[in-house]
Design a protein around this motif. Structure first.
Motif, PDB file in Angstrom:
ATOM      1  N   ARG A 273       0.848  -1.183   0.000  1.00 13.31           N
ATOM      2  CA  ARG A 273       0.000   0.000   0.000  1.00 13.31           C
ATOM      3  C   ARG A 273       0.889   1.240   0.000  1.00 13.31           C
ATOM      4  NH1 ARG A 273      -3.049   0.584   5.653  1.00 13.31           N
ATOM      5  NH2 ARG A 273      -3.515   2.586   4.671  1.00 13.31           N
ATOM      6  N   PRO A 274       0.348   2.434  -0.285  1.00 15.02           N
ATOM      7  CA  PRO A 274       1.145   3.660  -0.146  1.00 15.02           C
ATOM      8  C   PRO A 274       1.721   3.762   1.270  1.00 15.02           C
ATOM      9  CG  PRO A 274      -0.865   4.134  -1.348  1.00 15.02           C
ATOM     10  CD  PRO A 274      -0.994   2.714  -0.861  1.00 15.02           C
ATOM     11  N   LEU A 275       2.970   4.180   1.371  1.00 12.03           N
ATOM     12  CA  LEU A 275       3.737   4.263   2.616  1.00 12.03           C
ATOM     13  C   LEU A 275       4.066   2.895   3.200  1.00 12.03           C
ATOM     14  CD1 LEU A 275       2.076   7.318   4.455  1.00 12.03           C
ATOM     15  CD2 LEU A 275       4.071   7.289   2.946  1.00 12.03           C
ATOM     16  N   GLY A 276       3.887   1.825   2.429  1.00 12.34           N
ATOM     17  CA  GLY A 276       4.247   0.489   2.894  1.00 12.34           C
ATOM     18  C   GLY A 276       5.752   0.313   2.984  1.00 12.34           C
ATOM     19  N   VAL A 277       6.160  -0.722   3.732  1.00  9.80           N
ATOM     20  CA  VAL A 277       7.580  -0.978   3.986  1.00  9.80           C
ATOM     21  C   VAL A 277       7.897  -2.425   3.620  1.00  9.80           C
ATOM     22  CG1 VAL A 277       9.428  -0.983   5.694  1.00  9.80           C
ATOM     23  CG2 VAL A 277       7.563   0.677   5.889  1.00  9.80           C
ATOM     24  N   ALA A 278       8.927  -2.616   2.806  1.00  7.23           N
ATOM     25  CA  ALA A 278       9.374  -3.956   2.427  1.00  7.23           C
ATOM     26  C   ALA A 278      10.786  -4.187   2.940  1.00  7.23           C
ATOM     27  CB  ALA A 278       9.330  -4.128   0.911  1.00  7.23           C
ATOM     28  N   ASP A 294       7.296   1.910  -8.425  1.00  4.19           N
ATOM     29  CA  ASP A 294       7.334   0.873  -7.386  1.00  4.19           C
ATOM     30  C   ASP A 294       7.661   1.421  -6.006  1.00  4.19           C
ATOM     31  OD1 ASP A 294       6.789  -0.930  -9.365  1.00  4.19           O
ATOM     32  OD2 ASP A 294       8.834  -1.694  -9.539  1.00  4.19           O
ATOM     33  N   LEU A 295       8.275   2.597  -5.932  1.00  9.80           N
ATOM     34  CA  LEU A 295       8.689   3.128  -4.627  1.00  9.80           C
ATOM     35  C   LEU A 295       8.268   4.581  -4.422  1.00  9.80           C
ATOM     36  CD1 LEU A 295      12.333   1.702  -4.226  1.00  9.80           C
ATOM     37  CD2 LEU A 295      10.353   1.148  -2.827  1.00  9.80           C
ATOM     38  N   MET A 296       8.922   5.490  -5.127  1.00  7.87           N
ATOM     39  CA  MET A 296       8.846   6.913  -4.804  1.00  7.87           C
ATOM     40  C   MET A 296       7.454   7.503  -4.912  1.00  7.87           C
ATOM     41  SD  MET A 296       8.820  10.227  -6.208  1.00  7.87           S
ATOM     42  CE  MET A 296       9.491  10.165  -7.864  1.00  7.87           C
ATOM     43  N   ALA A 297       6.718   7.139  -5.950  1.00  8.16           N
ATOM     44  CA  ALA A 297       5.428   7.795  -6.191  1.00  8.16           C
ATOM     45  C   ALA A 297       4.415   7.550  -5.081  1.00  8.16           C
ATOM     46  CB  ALA A 297       4.849   7.336  -7.528  1.00  8.16           C
ATOM     47  N   GLU A 298       4.569   6.441  -4.354  1.00  5.50           N
ATOM     48  CA  GLU A 298       3.632   6.143  -3.258  1.00  5.50           C
ATOM     49  C   GLU A 298       4.323   6.128  -1.899  1.00  5.50           C
ATOM     50  OE1 GLU A 298       1.663   2.511  -4.526  1.00  5.50           O
ATOM     51  OE2 GLU A 298       0.074   3.698  -5.457  1.00  5.50           O
ATOM     52  N   GLY A 299       5.507   6.721  -1.827  1.00  5.22           N
ATOM     53  CA  GLY A 299       6.189   6.884  -0.546  1.00  5.22           C
ATOM     54  C   GLY A 299       6.563   5.584   0.135  1.00  5.22           C
ATOM     55  N   LYS A 300       6.847   4.548  -0.658  1.00  2.00           N
ATOM     56  CA  LYS A 300       7.186   3.245  -0.077  1.00  2.00           C
ATOM     57  C   LYS A 300       8.644   3.204   0.373  1.00  2.00           C
ATOM     58  CE  LYS A 300       3.891   0.930  -3.172  1.00  2.00           C
ATOM     59  NZ  LYS A 300       3.740   0.003  -4.317  1.00  2.00           N
ATOM     60  N   THR A 301       8.935   2.256   1.256  1.00  2.45           N
ATOM     61  CA  THR A 301      10.296   2.080   1.765  1.00  2.45           C
ATOM     62  C   THR A 301      10.762   0.660   1.472  1.00  2.45           C
ATOM     63  OG1 THR A 301       9.949   3.652   3.567  1.00  2.45           O
ATOM     64  CG2 THR A 301      11.761   2.085   3.820  1.00  2.45           C
ATOM     65  N   MET A 302      11.986   0.542   0.997  1.00  2.00           N
ATOM     66  CA  MET A 302      12.611  -0.762   0.768  1.00  2.00           C
ATOM     67  C   MET A 302      13.912  -0.784   1.557  1.00  2.00           C
ATOM     68  SD  MET A 302      13.896  -2.225  -2.921  1.00  2.00           S
ATOM     69  CE  MET A 302      14.728  -3.789  -3.119  1.00  2.00           C
ATOM     70  N   MET A 303      14.100  -1.815   2.386  1.00  2.00           N
ATOM     71  CA  MET A 303      15.287  -1.874   3.237  1.00  2.00           C
ATOM     72  C   MET A 303      15.889  -3.272   3.240  1.00  2.00           C
ATOM     73  SD  MET A 303      13.709  -2.062   7.117  1.00  2.00           S
ATOM     74  CE  MET A 303      12.692  -0.602   6.964  1.00  2.00           C
ATOM     75  N   GLY A 304      17.190  -3.324   3.453  1.00  6.33           N
ATOM     76  CA  GLY A 304      17.861  -4.601   3.688  1.00  6.33           C
ATOM     77  C   GLY A 304      17.965  -4.839   5.181  1.00  6.33           C
ATOM     78  N   VAL A 305      17.893  -6.096   5.600  1.00  6.57           N
ATOM     79  CA  VAL A 305      17.882  -6.410   7.029  1.00  6.57           C
ATOM     80  C   VAL A 305      18.839  -7.555   7.323  1.00  6.57           C
ATOM     81  CG1 VAL A 305      16.497  -7.180   8.986  1.00  6.57           C
ATOM     82  CG2 VAL A 305      15.493  -5.645   7.296  1.00  6.57           C
TER      83      VAL A 305
END
Length: 358
Positions: A273-278, A294-305
């Motif tokens: 969803r918008p502002l979702g985190v992966a 896939d990311l910027m337009a809906e404020g999403k976050t993608m991170m390595g863990v």
């Protein structure tokens, strides 16, 4: 001392059980008698892609009993039950601020083939053998820096606990320590292997309303539902993004990719969803994403863990309380069945193989 170890002599070659030499523990190191060790995809990658110098003794999910301690060791004693985890320096900025999993020398200490002091403990016929993840648990004994060692409850079957040092704590820790989803939130987990199913159990602990699992193996999807998944989709039979958005109205808030497969990683992002985190925890090759859509337009976050090892005793307590039944993921093999265990893992016949070393 002479020990038996599974040696990887060349890229892509089978493991062979051989006699090798293990040097004594130095200052701040311990000698651990390996009771059992998990089989992890990272070991297969190290063997097949030679991401560590070869020849080597691989293995990085060891569990055992401390046999001896080196000078300066005060936190452990002979006879302690321990789980071994990744190496870190203990003195860089990231280590000192509580982030040892992103130690500035992480790659050198875990994939460089050397111990903490950049020397070797393993050899064979005068030739040095590389150490893996600061432990090389595919052997009957290992010399490990005390920073890599976590003391565990001696009342719990030690043979079960090795995978807590890597795969199982990665899945659970990504949920409980990094994403920290709110009660009643939605999470999608891609890949129903040991990491993904550990994430499922953790998501159930925190009370996620929807726990969606995506895999291509129907039997693993059934196990995911048994462990707490509310919905399960076979990625070969379903338009995953479409189904998740239909189910959740606008997409899931949190996601974890454990597969490292580029098309699946893109699905993971697109179903948010918008502002979702992966959180990406699978070993992922070079890939292309549409950053805008896939990311910027809906404020999403993608991170390595990557998850630190202080989390292990907490998982043991969850297990004892019946909240984290990771034993359902395990299949045991004798040490001399190591190649069979890797093949079973590759084929999906075993979710988390564990080798009983002695």
């Amino acid at each position: 001392m002479k020990i038996k170890a599974a040696v990887t002599h060349g890229q892509g070659q089978d493991f062979t059980l051989e006699e090798v030499d293990l040097a004594a523990a130095k200052a701040n190191e311990v000698l651990v008698k390996i009771v059992a060790t998990g089989v992890c995809h990272t070991d297969a990658v190290a063997r097949d892609a030679a991401i560590a110098p070869l020849p080597a003794v691989l293995g990085h999910e060891g569990a055992g009993i401390i046999e001896d301690i080196g000078e300066g060791v005060t936190r452990f004693a002979k006879g302690d039950h321990v789980v071994l985890s990744f190496a870190h320096c203990g003195h860089c900025d990231n280590c000192l601020t509580g982030h040892p999993a992103v130690c500035e020398t992480f790659n050198d200490l875990n994939f460089g083939g050397v111990n903490d002091d950049y020397t070797h403990r393993l050899s064979q016929d005068g030739e040095q053998l590389s150490t893996f993840f600061g432990q090389s648990s595919f052997g009957t004994f290992a010399v490990v820096h005390e920073r890599n060692v976590v003391k565990v409850d001696p009342d719990v079957d030690l043979a079960l606990l090795g995978p807590l040092g890597c795969g199982i704590q990665t899945g659970a820790g990504t949920v409980l320590n990094k994403l920290k989803p709110e009660f009643g939130s939605t999470i999608a987990i891609y890949g129903a292997g040991a990491v993904g199913l550990s994430a499922v159990m953790a998501a159930k602990i925190v009370g996620c309303k929807m726990i969606i699992v995506v895999d291509v193996n129907d039997s693993r999807l059934e196990l995911a539902k048994e462990l707490g998944a509310t919905h399960a989709f076979n990625g070969l039979k379903t338009n995953v993004v479409e189904e998740i958005k239909k189910l959740t109205k606008c997409g899931n808030k949190y996601a974890i990719d454990t597969t490292g497969v580029p098309p699946v990683v893109r699905q993971c992002l697109q179903a948010l969803r918008p502002l979702g985190v992966a959180a990406i925890v699978g070993v992922t090759p070079e890939m292309t994403i549409d950053v805008h859509n896939d990311l910027m337009a809906e404020g999403k976050t993608m991170m390595g863990v990557i998850v630190p090892n202080v989390f292990i005793p907490q998982l043991v307590e969850y297990y004892k309380a019946g909240l984290f039944p990771f034993d359902k993921l395990v299949k045991f093999y004798d040490f001399d069945q190591i190649n069979e265990a890797f093949e079973a893992s590759k084929k999906g016949e075993a979710i988390k193989p564990i080798l009983r070393v002695q």
